[in-house]
Write a protein that holds these residues in place. Structure first.
Motif, PDB file in Angstrom:
ATOM      1  N   LEU A   5      -3.080  11.020  -8.200  1.00 43.13           N
ATOM      2  CA  LEU A   5      -3.075   9.347  -7.753  1.00 43.13           C
ATOM      3  C   LEU A   5      -2.078   9.421  -6.698  1.00 43.13           C
ATOM      4  O   LEU A   5      -0.997   9.741  -7.024  1.00 43.13           O
ATOM      5  N   ILE A   6      -2.446   9.245  -5.623  1.00 42.22           N
ATOM      6  CA  ILE A   6      -1.648   8.977  -4.482  1.00 42.22           C
ATOM      7  C   ILE A   6      -1.488   7.402  -3.977  1.00 42.22           C
ATOM      8  O   ILE A   6      -2.728   7.043  -3.565  1.00 42.22           O
ATOM      9  N   GLU A   7      -0.380   6.711  -4.237  1.00 46.14           N
ATOM     10  CA  GLU A   7      -0.501   5.233  -3.599  1.00 46.14           C
ATOM     11  C   GLU A   7       0.356   5.295  -2.483  1.00 46.14           C
ATOM     12  O   GLU A   7       1.317   5.984  -2.004  1.00 46.14           O
ATOM     13  N   ARG A   8      -0.334   4.655  -1.666  1.00 49.72           N
ATOM     14  CA  ARG A   8       0.211   4.497   0.001  1.00 49.72           C
ATOM     15  C   ARG A   8       0.284   2.973   0.534  1.00 49.72           C
ATOM     16  O   ARG A   8      -0.720   2.333   0.138  1.00 49.72           O
ATOM     17  N   ARG A   9       1.112   2.709   1.221  1.00 48.43           N
ATOM     18  CA  ARG A   9       1.497   1.293   1.812  1.00 48.43           C
ATOM     19  C   ARG A   9       1.231   1.782   3.485  1.00 48.43           C
ATOM     20  O   ARG A   9       2.243   2.501   3.955  1.00 48.43           O
ATOM     21  N   ILE A  10       0.300   0.944   3.872  1.00 48.73           N
ATOM     22  CA  ILE A  10       0.203   1.046   5.523  1.00 48.73           C
ATOM     23  C   ILE A  10       1.048   0.034   6.138  1.00 48.73           C
ATOM     24  O   ILE A  10       0.872  -1.099   5.824  1.00 48.73           O
ATOM     25  N   MET A  11       1.514   0.353   7.343  1.00 51.27           N
ATOM     26  CA  MET A  11       1.952  -0.629   8.333  1.00 51.27           C
ATOM     27  C   MET A  11       1.020  -1.606   8.679  1.00 51.27           C
ATOM     28  O   MET A  11       0.000  -1.192   9.169  1.00 51.27           O
ATOM     29  N   PRO A  12       1.281  -2.784   8.631  1.00 49.32           N
ATOM     30  CA  PRO A  12       0.363  -3.935   9.006  1.00 49.32           C
ATOM     31  C   PRO A  12      -0.268  -3.645  10.547  1.00 49.32           C
ATOM     32  O   PRO A  12       0.513  -3.403  11.374  1.00 49.32           O
ATOM     33  N   GLY A  13      -1.464  -3.908  10.495  1.00 50.95           N
ATOM     34  CA  GLY A  13      -2.089  -3.637  11.825  1.00 50.95           C
ATOM     35  C   GLY A  13      -2.511  -2.082  12.160  1.00 50.95           C
ATOM     36  O   GLY A  13      -3.216  -1.996  13.237  1.00 50.95           O
ATOM     37  N   LEU A  14      -2.264  -1.189  11.235  1.00 48.24           N
ATOM     38  CA  LEU A  14      -2.381   0.089  11.510  1.00 48.24           C
ATOM     39  C   LEU A  14      -3.517   0.617  10.465  1.00 48.24           C
ATOM     40  O   LEU A  14      -3.692   1.657  10.328  1.00 48.24           O
TER      41      LEU A  14
END
Length: 95
Positions: A5-14
């Protein structure tokens, strides 16, 4: 089989750029020895959060992919799109 399981947070707008890079990463992993499939999920109400779940024959197969040059190349394009380092967790059957 194990699951990663890989959790990621993306920069807003990308988010759209992330999706394109993530699709390429999935194409690359398809030929990896021991890979058994995967999916990518978006957390409801949080377009910047993703959970990637992959299945592997065993921990050694996952580690071989994780440490491969092929994954490193794909991740070079992905890491700049994240707000923080991805979180990776390994799960095995509990029987």
């Amino acid at each position: 089989m194990i699951k990663i399981l890989i959790e990621r947070r993306i920069m807003p707008g990308l988010e759209a750029e992330y999706e394109a890079v993530a699709r390429e990463a999935m194409r690359q992993v398809l030929g990896a020895p021991g890979f058994g499939g995967g999916e990518s999920l978006t957390e409801q109400g949080h377009d910047d959060r993703r959970l990637v779940i992959t299945k592997w024959r065993d921990l050694n197969a996952w580690k071989a992919w994780r440490d491969s040059e092929q994954r490193a190349r794909v991740m070079q394009d992905l890491y700049p799109l994240l707000t923080e380092e991805e979180r990776v967790r390994v799960f095995a059957p509990s029987y």
